[in-house]
Scaffold this motif. Structure first.
Motif, PDB file in Angstrom:
ATOM      1  N   MET A  88       0.804  -1.215   0.000  1.00 52.23           N
ATOM      2  CA  MET A  88       0.000   0.000   0.000  1.00 52.23           C
ATOM      3  C   MET A  88       0.845   1.276   0.000  1.00 52.23           C
ATOM      4  N   TYR A 130      -6.599   3.591  -6.594  1.00 52.10           N
ATOM      5  CA  TYR A 130      -6.686   2.293  -5.938  1.00 52.10           C
ATOM      6  C   TYR A 130      -8.146   1.983  -5.600  1.00 52.10           C
ATOM      7  N   ASP A 131      -8.597   0.831  -6.064  1.00 51.70           N
ATOM      8  CA  ASP A 131      -9.985   0.415  -5.868  1.00 51.70           C
ATOM      9  C   ASP A 131     -10.000  -0.996  -5.301  1.00 51.70           C
ATOM     10  N   ILE A 170       0.357   3.511  -3.066  1.00 51.17           N
ATOM     11  CA  ILE A 170      -1.044   3.865  -3.273  1.00 51.17           C
ATOM     12  C   ILE A 170      -1.198   5.114  -4.147  1.00 51.17           C
ATOM     13  N   THR A 171      -2.201   5.077  -5.019  1.00 45.58           N
ATOM     14  CA  THR A 171      -2.581   6.237  -5.823  1.00 45.58           C
ATOM     15  C   THR A 171      -4.073   6.498  -5.608  1.00 45.58           C
ATOM     16  N   GLU A 208      -7.116  -3.401  -6.405  1.00 48.32           N
ATOM     17  CA  GLU A 208      -5.799  -2.967  -5.928  1.00 48.32           C
ATOM     18  C   GLU A 208      -5.658  -3.191  -4.421  1.00 48.32           C
ATOM     19  N   LEU A 209      -6.775  -3.131  -3.703  1.00 49.76           N
ATOM     20  CA  LEU A 209      -6.756  -3.322  -2.255  1.00 49.76           C
ATOM     21  C   LEU A 209      -6.931  -4.785  -1.845  1.00 49.76           C
TER      22      LEU A 209
END
Length: 530
Positions: A367, A374-375, A370-371, A378-379
């Protein structure tokens, strides 16, 4: 239960006395009812946190007032948890748990009926104080009534409940608020609470009360403990948003905390029947287990806070959408619990804790990149690693801390052990909030230095936004405002990455400290005394 003399472990630490290798169905059902009560109590803090905005609107409260819906509960809970050890010995498990469950249920009902923020804060404090007694009582009962051969089955259940409840809280809270209303966050406790109260009263027979202890109740000890822990919780909750001791209320509560701490430790070391026996920390395994519980609490409550905050502030998710996204960690915990139980009988507990902390660190490390895009997917893996790592670390820590203590010390020690986890969570949230605030300011400053008229990309973005707002008013001013919001959002995202990096480093270092723990002998039957 048998009353055989306790045998020492290979570390010289007394083990629990021998208990029958079988447990009655009555006691098993009673214990499971208690576990459900503990789940309900721990769940309640996070189930409400996901819907504070709805409560704020419903009670016409300000943002500073509605934060006390959580703070009041936490302060009351942190005072009651260590007190439960003394009360459990005086009242007995049956009476204490029944009073806790009934009081928690009644307070939940009153919370749901409130029409003002002042009433809500009052009843949340009552709810937190009364419900807190259920948590350490379950831990103490598990290590008292179950034979050691059943520990690989029992301890993962307790660990799962203690970690799963905070994790799924946002999911449950978001769903209830979305489908019904915020009032049902409290009304939903009524039927289970009544069932738990009746079930415990009818089935629990683990011990006998000792009402004579109440004659020696140390009221000065209670007052000093309330001042110490209550003020500490206030400072940790309110400090980050008010720049710590720059705020008069935080400063004076810090003074109250320091003074009360001196009185509290003087009382518990001097009186014959202290309200909390801190001498439990002289047991090395318990002291180290409590330290790891404190550190695990930082990650447990810290990530349960930081993920929803990112999803709400950056992604604009509703409470229900946040809950659906975070449910992955709960599934991972649920799936890992049986595996942890089996591994505990085959693998050195220190290796399990180290592996759990490293896996947790890997999830946090993922993480750090992270950008704002991130949805869910991505999580996904960071949350899987978080859930698996938390279970691998938490369950063996419970066993190291409580699994070698004699039964007469378990009730008091269980209260202290659970207190360390909650204090770890409070400290973790305070540190994370401070890091997010300070790093956001730093990144905004740095980004402002780069977003200038000499930056071609910034100029291009500003021109594009200006064209977008043509015909809608002052296009140039609106474009500048939009660009400023983009810069601020990027600074916030970068601060989240910094917080995750901090947690990564912390848990990697913590994993190396596991091997300072003496190899525990807490599984299987205790060796014969020589």
């Amino acid at each position: 239960m048998s009353s055989n003399t306790a045998s020492p472990t290979m570390d010289g630490i007394p083990a629990s006395p021998a208990v029958p290798e079988t447990i009655s169905t009555r006691r098993l059902i009673a214990f499971l009812i208690m576990v459900f009560g503990m789940f309900m109590s721990i769940l309640d803090i996070q189930i409400v946190s996901a819907s504070l905005s709805d409560i704020q609107a419903g009670l016409s409260a300000s943002s500073s007032e509605v934060s006390w819906v959580q703070t009041a509960y936490l302060i009351a809970e942190v005072i009651a948890i260590p007190l439960s050890g003394f009360l459990s010995r005086a009242l007995g498990t049956r009476l204490l748990f029944a009073i806790s469950a009934a009081g928690f249920t009644a307070a939940s009902f009153m919370c749901g009926l409130t029409s003002t923020i002042e009433q809500m804060i009052l009843w949340r404090a009552v709810q937190g104080f009364l419900g807190a007694g259920m948590i350490p009582t379950v831990f103490a009962s598990a290590y008292t009534i179950f034979p050691r051969s059943k520990m690989p089955m029992v301890t993962p259940i307790i660990g799962l409940v203690a970690t799963l409840a905070p994790t799924v809280g946002p999911t449950v809270g978001g769903y209830i608020t979305d489908v019904m209303s915020w009032h049902w966050l409290f009304f939903i406790n009524i039927v289970p609470g009544i069932g738990i109260t009746i079930g415990v009263w009818m089935l629990v027979d683990f011990d006998k009360p000792n009402f004579k202890l109440l004659e020696k109740f140390d009221w000065w000890g209670l007052a000093s403990m309330a001042g110490f822990l209550g003020a500490l919780e206030y400072v940790l909750e309110e400090g980050p948003q008010y720049d710590w001791f720059q705020d008069p209320s935080v400063f004076w509560m810090g003074i109250v905390c320091a003074f009360s701490a001196v009185v509290f430790f003087w009382r518990v070391l001097r009186v014959k029947e202290p309200i909390v026996d801190i001498r439990a920390f002289t047991d090395r395994n318990f002291a180290l287990g409590s330290m790891f519980s404190f550190c695990v609490g930082i990650g447990l409550y810290g990530l349960t806070y930081i993920y929803p905050r990112y999803l709400a502030e950056v992604r604009g998710y509703s409470a229900l959408m946040i809950g659906e996204t975070m449910f992955v960690s709960g599934i991972a915990m649920f799936a890992t619990a049986p595996l942890v139980g089996k591994l505990m009988t085959k693998v050195d507990l220190r290796y399990l804790i180290a592996a759990g902390l490293i896996i947790f660190a890997i999830g946090s490390w993922q993480m750090t990149w992270i950008t704002r895009d991130y949805d869910f997917y991505e999580l996904l893996w960071p949350q899987v690693f978080r859930g698996v790592g938390m279970m691998l670390a938490m369950v063996p820590v419970n066993n190291i801390a409580l699994g070698t203590l004699p039964p007469d010390r378990l009730k008091n020690a269980s209260g202290l052990f659970n207190l360390t986890r909650n204090l770890g969570g409070a400290v973790g949230l305070a540190i994370i909030n401070t890091v997010l605030d300070h790093r956001t300011d730093l990144h905004i400053s740095r980004l402002h230095d780069r977003v200038t008229w000499g930056n071609a990309m910034a100029v291009e973005t500003l021109n594009m936004l200006t064209q977008k707002f043509q015909g809608a008013g002052n296009a140039s001013l609106m474009a500048m405002k939009q660009l400023s919001q983009i810069v601020h959002r990027q600074a916030v995202v970068m601060s989240f990455g910094d917080a995750f990096f901090m947690l990564t480093c912390f848990y990697l270092v913590l994993s190396t400290l596991v091997f300072f723990v003496r190899k525990p002998n807490v599984m299987g039957p205790p060796p014969d005394a020589h």
